[in-house]
Design a protein around this motif. Structure first.
Motif, PDB file in Angstrom:
ATOM      1  N   ALA A 114     -94.528 -69.261  -4.757  1.00  8.52           N
ATOM      2  CA  ALA A 114     -95.274 -68.055  -4.379  1.00  8.52           C
ATOM      3  C   ALA A 114     -96.481 -67.834  -5.285  1.00  8.52           C
ATOM      4  O   ALA A 114     -97.580 -67.551  -4.797  1.00  8.52           O
ATOM      5  CB  ALA A 114     -94.354 -66.835  -4.417  1.00  8.52           C
ATOM      6  N   VAL A 115     -96.294 -67.971  -6.592  1.00  7.20           N
ATOM      7  CA  VAL A 115     -97.426 -67.693  -7.491  1.00  7.20           C
ATOM      8  C   VAL A 115     -98.502 -68.773  -7.380  1.00  7.20           C
ATOM      9  O   VAL A 115     -99.686 -68.499  -7.570  1.00  7.20           O
ATOM     10  CB  VAL A 115     -97.001 -67.504  -8.965  1.00  7.20           C
ATOM     11  CG1 VAL A 115     -96.081 -66.292  -9.113  1.00  7.20           C
ATOM     12  CG2 VAL A 115     -96.387 -68.749  -9.556  1.00  7.20           C
ATOM     13  N   MET A 116     -98.102 -69.995  -7.046  1.00  8.02           N
ATOM     14  CA  MET A 116     -99.099 -71.054  -6.905  1.00  8.02           C
ATOM     15  C   MET A 116     -99.831 -70.953  -5.574  1.00  8.02           C
ATOM     16  O   MET A 116    -101.033 -71.181  -5.491  1.00  8.02           O
ATOM     17  CB  MET A 116     -98.439 -72.429  -7.024  1.00  8.02           C
ATOM     18  CG  MET A 116     -99.433 -73.544  -7.112  1.00  8.02           C
ATOM     19  SD  MET A 116    -100.475 -73.461  -8.563  1.00  8.02           S
ATOM     20  CE  MET A 116     -99.337 -74.045  -9.787  1.00  8.02           C
ATOM     21  N   GLY A 117     -99.108 -70.589  -4.509  1.00 14.03           N
ATOM     22  CA  GLY A 117     -99.733 -70.459  -3.204  1.00 14.03           C
ATOM     23  C   GLY A 117    -100.469 -71.730  -2.811  1.00 14.03           C
ATOM     24  O   GLY A 117    -100.020 -72.840  -3.113  1.00 14.03           O
ATOM     25  N   ASP A 118    -101.608 -71.575  -2.163  1.00 13.37           N
ATOM     26  CA  ASP A 118    -102.389 -72.749  -1.772  1.00 13.37           C
ATOM     27  C   ASP A 118    -103.532 -73.023  -2.741  1.00 13.37           C
ATOM     28  O   ASP A 118    -104.362 -73.893  -2.506  1.00 13.37           O
ATOM     29  CB  ASP A 118    -102.922 -72.595  -0.345  1.00 13.37           C
ATOM     30  CG  ASP A 118    -104.007 -71.529  -0.224  1.00 13.37           C
ATOM     31  OD1 ASP A 118    -104.158 -70.725  -1.165  1.00 13.37           O
ATOM     32  OD2 ASP A 118    -104.700 -71.496   0.805  1.00 13.37           O
ATOM     33  N   LEU A 119    -103.558 -72.303  -3.863  1.00 15.42           N
ATOM     34  CA  LEU A 119    -104.656 -72.470  -4.817  1.00 15.42           C
ATOM     35  C   LEU A 119    -104.729 -73.905  -5.338  1.00 15.42           C
ATOM     36  O   LEU A 119    -105.801 -74.495  -5.444  1.00 15.42           O
ATOM     37  CB  LEU A 119    -104.490 -71.492  -5.991  1.00 15.42           C
ATOM     38  CG  LEU A 119    -104.458 -70.000  -5.646  1.00 15.42           C
ATOM     39  CD1 LEU A 119    -104.144 -69.182  -6.886  1.00 15.42           C
ATOM     40  CD2 LEU A 119    -105.767 -69.564  -5.019  1.00 15.42           C
ATOM     41  N   TYR A 120    -103.571 -74.465  -5.663  1.00 14.12           N
ATOM     42  CA  TYR A 120    -103.491 -75.812  -6.233  1.00 14.12           C
ATOM     43  C   TYR A 120    -103.937 -76.862  -5.218  1.00 14.12           C
ATOM     44  O   TYR A 120    -104.741 -77.743  -5.523  1.00 14.12           O
ATOM     45  CB  TYR A 120    -102.039 -76.053  -6.657  1.00 14.12           C
ATOM     46  CG  TYR A 120    -101.816 -77.217  -7.586  1.00 14.12           C
ATOM     47  CD1 TYR A 120    -102.096 -77.096  -8.935  1.00 14.12           C
ATOM     48  CD2 TYR A 120    -101.290 -78.417  -7.131  1.00 14.12           C
ATOM     49  CE1 TYR A 120    -101.868 -78.145  -9.811  1.00 14.12           C
ATOM     50  CE2 TYR A 120    -101.064 -79.471  -7.990  1.00 14.12           C
ATOM     51  CZ  TYR A 120    -101.348 -79.329  -9.337  1.00 14.12           C
ATOM     52  OH  TYR A 120    -101.130 -80.372 -10.194  1.00 14.12           O
TER      53      TYR A 120
END
Length: 196
Positions: free
Chosen positions: A150-156
């Protein structure tokens, strides 16, 4: 040598990079390379170890009394996402995605020392913060996995694929993490059933 190897692995691929390429770019000696790293695989292992250690350090500090409260989860998640989105972290991930099938022991080393170890350490924190139950270990592990996703999401993924050229700002990361933590702690809720 590590920096030169990382640049070359990204430019030419692991298989396309020779030890001579690395030595030419780093201005290092072959004897030093063999002494410190053994071979090209040893250099890749050192690159991976350096990056996983940097992120792992976020989880080795004392968590304090607030390991499962909103502020604690936001602070930890923000620090984790910022560390995971650095250009070095993204570069290492790209190398492993491109070359992991050729050097599976190093890909496994990364997974065990990186994602798996982080999930395990976070699950330990969650287990200590949750009320005891017969399935607390399984619950804590599931919560750790959901929290990290959840905290990573699609940012990575967006950065790794080159869809964004720069890491998001600290404010954007914190806003994303705060929203993820809110959903993680409260759930999304269920819409009210429509009357028949």
């Amino acid at each position: 040598m590590i920096d030169a190897a990382k640049e070359l692995f990204l430019e030419k691929g692991f298989g396309g990079t020779s030890l001579s390429d690395i030595l030419d770019r780093s201005k290092g000696s072959r004897s030093t390379l063999y002494e410190q790293f053994g071979n090209k695989e040893g250099l890749l292992r050192a690159i991976v170890a350096e990056e996983t250690t940097r992120i792992w350090d976020l989880f080795t500090d004392e968590p304090g009394p607030c390991s499962f409260c909103e502020d604690g989860l936001v602070a930890l998640g923000t620090a984790f996402v910022q560390a995971a989105l650095t250009p070095n972290a993204i570069a290492v991930f790209r190398i492993l995605v491109a070359e992991g099938h050729r050097v599976p022991d190093i890909a496994e080393f990364f997974f065990n020392d990186g994602p798996r170890a982080l999930k395990t350490r976070l699950a330990e924190r969650f287990r200590a913060a949750l009320p005891p139950s017969s399935d607390e270990a399984e619950r804590a592990e599931a919560y750790a996995r959901i929290y990290l996703g959840a905290v990573m999401g699609d940012l990575y993924v967006r950065l790794a694929l080159g869809l964004e050229s720069q890491p998001p700002t600290e404010a954007r990361i914190e806003a994303h993490v705060r929203a993820a933590v809110t959903v993680f702690l409260d759930g999304v809720g269920r819409p009210a059933a429509k009357p028949a």
